[in-house]
Design a protein around this motif. Sequence first.
Motif, short mmCIF file in Angstrom:
data_model
loop_
_atom_site.label_atom_id
_atom_site.label_comp_id
_atom_site.label_asym_id
_atom_site.label_seq_id
_atom_site.Cartn_x
_atom_site.Cartn_y
_atom_site.Cartn_z
N VAL A 191 0.85 -1.19 0.00
CA VAL A 191 0.00 0.00 0.00
C VAL A 191 0.89 1.24 0.00
N PRO A 192 0.71 2.15 -0.95
CA PRO A 192 1.53 3.37 -0.97
C PRO A 192 1.37 4.17 0.32
N ALA A 193 2.43 4.83 0.73
CA ALA A 193 2.42 5.59 1.98
C ALA A 193 1.27 6.60 2.03
N LYS A 194 0.95 7.22 0.90
CA LYS A 194 -0.08 8.26 0.88
C LYS A 194 -1.47 7.70 1.14
N TYR A 195 -1.67 6.39 1.03
CA TYR A 195 -2.98 5.78 1.22
C TYR A 195 -3.10 5.01 2.54
N ARG A 196 -2.06 4.95 3.33
CA ARG A 196 -2.06 4.05 4.48
C ARG A 196 -3.00 4.45 5.59
N ALA A 197 -3.38 5.72 5.66
CA ALA A 197 -4.38 6.12 6.66
C ALA A 197 -5.78 5.67 6.27
N TYR A 198 -5.98 5.31 4.99
CA TYR A 198 -7.29 4.91 4.50
C TYR A 198 -7.44 3.39 4.44
N LEU A 199 -6.41 2.67 4.00
CA LEU A 199 -6.53 1.23 3.84
C LEU A 199 -5.24 0.49 4.16
N GLY A 200 -4.38 1.11 4.94
CA GLY A 200 -3.13 0.47 5.30
C GLY A 200 -3.25 -0.43 6.52
N ALA A 201 -2.10 -0.78 7.09
CA ALA A 201 -2.05 -1.70 8.22
C ALA A 201 -2.86 -1.16 9.40
N GLY A 202 -3.75 -2.00 9.93
CA GLY A 202 -4.48 -1.64 11.13
C GLY A 202 -5.61 -0.66 10.93
N THR A 203 -6.03 -0.39 9.68
CA THR A 203 -7.14 0.55 9.48
C THR A 203 -8.49 -0.12 9.63
N GLY A 204 -8.57 -1.43 9.44
CA GLY A 204 -9.87 -2.09 9.46
C GLY A 204 -10.65 -1.86 8.19
N ASN A 205 -10.03 -1.24 7.18
CA ASN A 205 -10.68 -1.01 5.89
C ASN A 205 -10.06 -1.94 4.85
N PRO A 206 -10.89 -2.61 4.04
CA PRO A 206 -10.36 -3.57 3.07
C PRO A 206 -9.51 -2.92 1.98
N SER A 473 -16.16 6.54 18.70
CA SER A 473 -16.72 7.79 18.20
C SER A 473 -17.56 7.57 16.97
N ASP A 474 -18.65 8.36 16.87
CA ASP A 474 -19.36 8.56 15.61
C ASP A 474 -18.63 9.71 14.92
N MET A 475 -17.90 9.40 13.85
CA MET A 475 -17.08 10.41 13.18
C MET A 475 -17.77 11.04 12.00
N ASN A 476 -18.98 10.58 11.68
CA ASN A 476 -19.83 11.24 10.67
C ASN A 476 -19.18 11.37 9.30
N ALA A 477 -18.26 10.49 8.96
CA ALA A 477 -17.69 10.45 7.61
C ALA A 477 -17.01 9.11 7.44
N ASP A 478 -17.09 8.55 6.24
CA ASP A 478 -16.45 7.27 5.98
C ASP A 478 -15.25 7.47 5.06
N SER A 479 -14.43 6.44 4.94
CA SER A 479 -13.17 6.58 4.22
C SER A 479 -13.29 6.31 2.73
N VAL A 480 -14.47 5.94 2.24
CA VAL A 480 -14.64 5.65 0.81
C VAL A 480 -15.18 6.87 0.07
N ARG A 481 -16.29 7.40 0.55
CA ARG A 481 -16.94 8.50 -0.17
C ARG A 481 -16.38 9.86 0.19
N ASN A 482 -15.70 9.98 1.34
CA ASN A 482 -15.23 11.27 1.82
C ASN A 482 -13.72 11.40 1.61
N PRO A 483 -13.28 12.42 0.89
CA PRO A 483 -11.84 12.55 0.63
C PRO A 483 -11.03 12.92 1.87
N ARG A 484 -11.69 13.53 2.88
CA ARG A 484 -10.97 13.94 4.09
C ARG A 484 -11.73 13.51 5.35
#
Length: 591
Positions: A191-206, A473-484
């Motif tokens: 996974v490229p470094a720029k994407y690891r907060a979205y789908l990297g190690a330990g994110t719980g996102n596929p 927390s309810d963070m009111n945004a998901d990592s797929v549809r929301n860019p930030r």
Amino acid sequence: MRSLTSSRLGRTLLASGVAAALAVGGALVPVDAAPAEAATSGVRVVGGKGMLTAAWPRVPGATRYTVRVGTTASLTKARTVRTTKRTVQIRGLKNGRRYFVRVVPTTSRLTPTATRVSRVVRATATAAMPVQVGRVTATPGPLANQVTVSWSGGGSAAKVAVVAGSDVLTLQRRFDSGWLPATTRSVVLTVPAKYRAYLGAGTGNPVWIKVLQSNSGSKVMSRSYDYPRRLRPSPVGTWAFAKADVPAAAVTKLKVAELNIQSVGSTRNYHPVNQWAQRADRVAAYIDDRRADPDLLLTAELSTVLTSACRNTHDAMYRCGSHTQMADLARRLDRLELASKDAYARVMDQMRAYPKWAGKVTNGSPIFYDRKKMDLIDHGYFSPALPVGTYFGGKVQGLGVPGWTGTNAIGPDRWASWARFRTVSGGREFYAVAAHLPVGGASSVVTARQEEARRLGAAIDRMAGSTPVVFGSDMNADSVRNPRPAHTVFMQDGWFDAGAVARKGLRSGMKVSTANGSGPQDGLDSGYGTRPVRHPWETSRIDYILLKNSPYTFRYANVLRLDSAGRFIKSQQGTDHNMQLATIGIAGPTS
């Protein structure tokens, strides 16, 4: 027939690390075999447009390989190619014609290791569409932030690639392996470094995966089925978590739940059956159900006073601490109790001292705990509107700093709650934090969510240091549809998603969103439908349980209470959100 040099073969491709996969399966037909015990096994040949790709595993002792290609099984007249690689592409062949291939390992003296001459295999050069690959599997890779992808079958291709992304169509945050030999059957992606907060190690996102075959000379890696380029992707739906390096440690296991309960005010205009007076017992039954029965409950949107008499003046509201939604729920729960019974009074203190915050301060994220499982050491509150607005020991630090959420019309200053606990078993200390981030899709709200996440994360770090932290927390945004989305701020700061359970069978309910307001609503009110909205594949989340300094998770569920017909059990449907439930581990020293 004349010999071809490697320069006449076109580009020779080699995928390092895939030899083991090349020796397994494939559409090869043995024709003229040497004795089985003497043969070089695992030669694979795939026909493509005007070409063949051949590959084979390493032969011990061989320093070079001679590849013989001809139109008859005897190979009496054959082209020969010598290479130190273990894969070659042979071009300039006639489409529709069958070719036979044999691989001969040689020593440094160019002496054939005759006892290891391969069987003859055959394949046909063809301009046809690639044959669909068989089953595609994806697993965590050998190193952190890696995914291993393997597949079977396929063919009639000039090359193959693996593409990956954060959505099932692999369109968002997309990365790929690059084109590889058509004989490849396994790849490790990082996974490229720029994407690891979205789908990297330990994110719980596929990390979603597609295998892409092409039978053309085009270098374009199209995102969909593309007939002119003779390109065929594998069906969607394959995924894996990226590998996460989790250190071994002795831990104390706890069941942690996160739940947005909906305030009294937010359902005031709903059908009476979905207003707090009638849904309160359903919320309690949902939480107390023995199949959930959490040791720790982190809530959101649980703050509204219950009577109109408590909404007139600060003094009247101050006296209404026992008439709040959080106090009402606490009375209904079987074994969980409030960790912050003075939350309401602290909100009133803030509003009295700083009138500009009147009506703009709430504490809707109280923490509940089971005293048989943990002892409460301390508790307090974070004010996201204040850079250091943390409540400790009877006073709020950081008051007087200009606020920003309320003054920018983002919404109320939703205080986050914290508590410090010591587990009864093992005596391990940890912090629990509950929060509810701003809701909305406007750019100002998106910015506010991220800013609030940064301030809250920094405050937690200052408070907890290296002590384990559990955050819901309810963070009111998901990592797929929301860019930030806000949760990526925490991931970049070293948090671990409790949803990142290594074994897929220990993670459930993930084809339903954590909130039930999307999709067709067939109930009386939004979020109270008769059935959950099921997606074909694992879907996005806005509710999270995150861990820091103790990245241990064993089971995770988006909790759905359904009857045998797949309908919500109404006696437990008291909110528009689903409970997030995780079995986590608390590491650290024991007392």
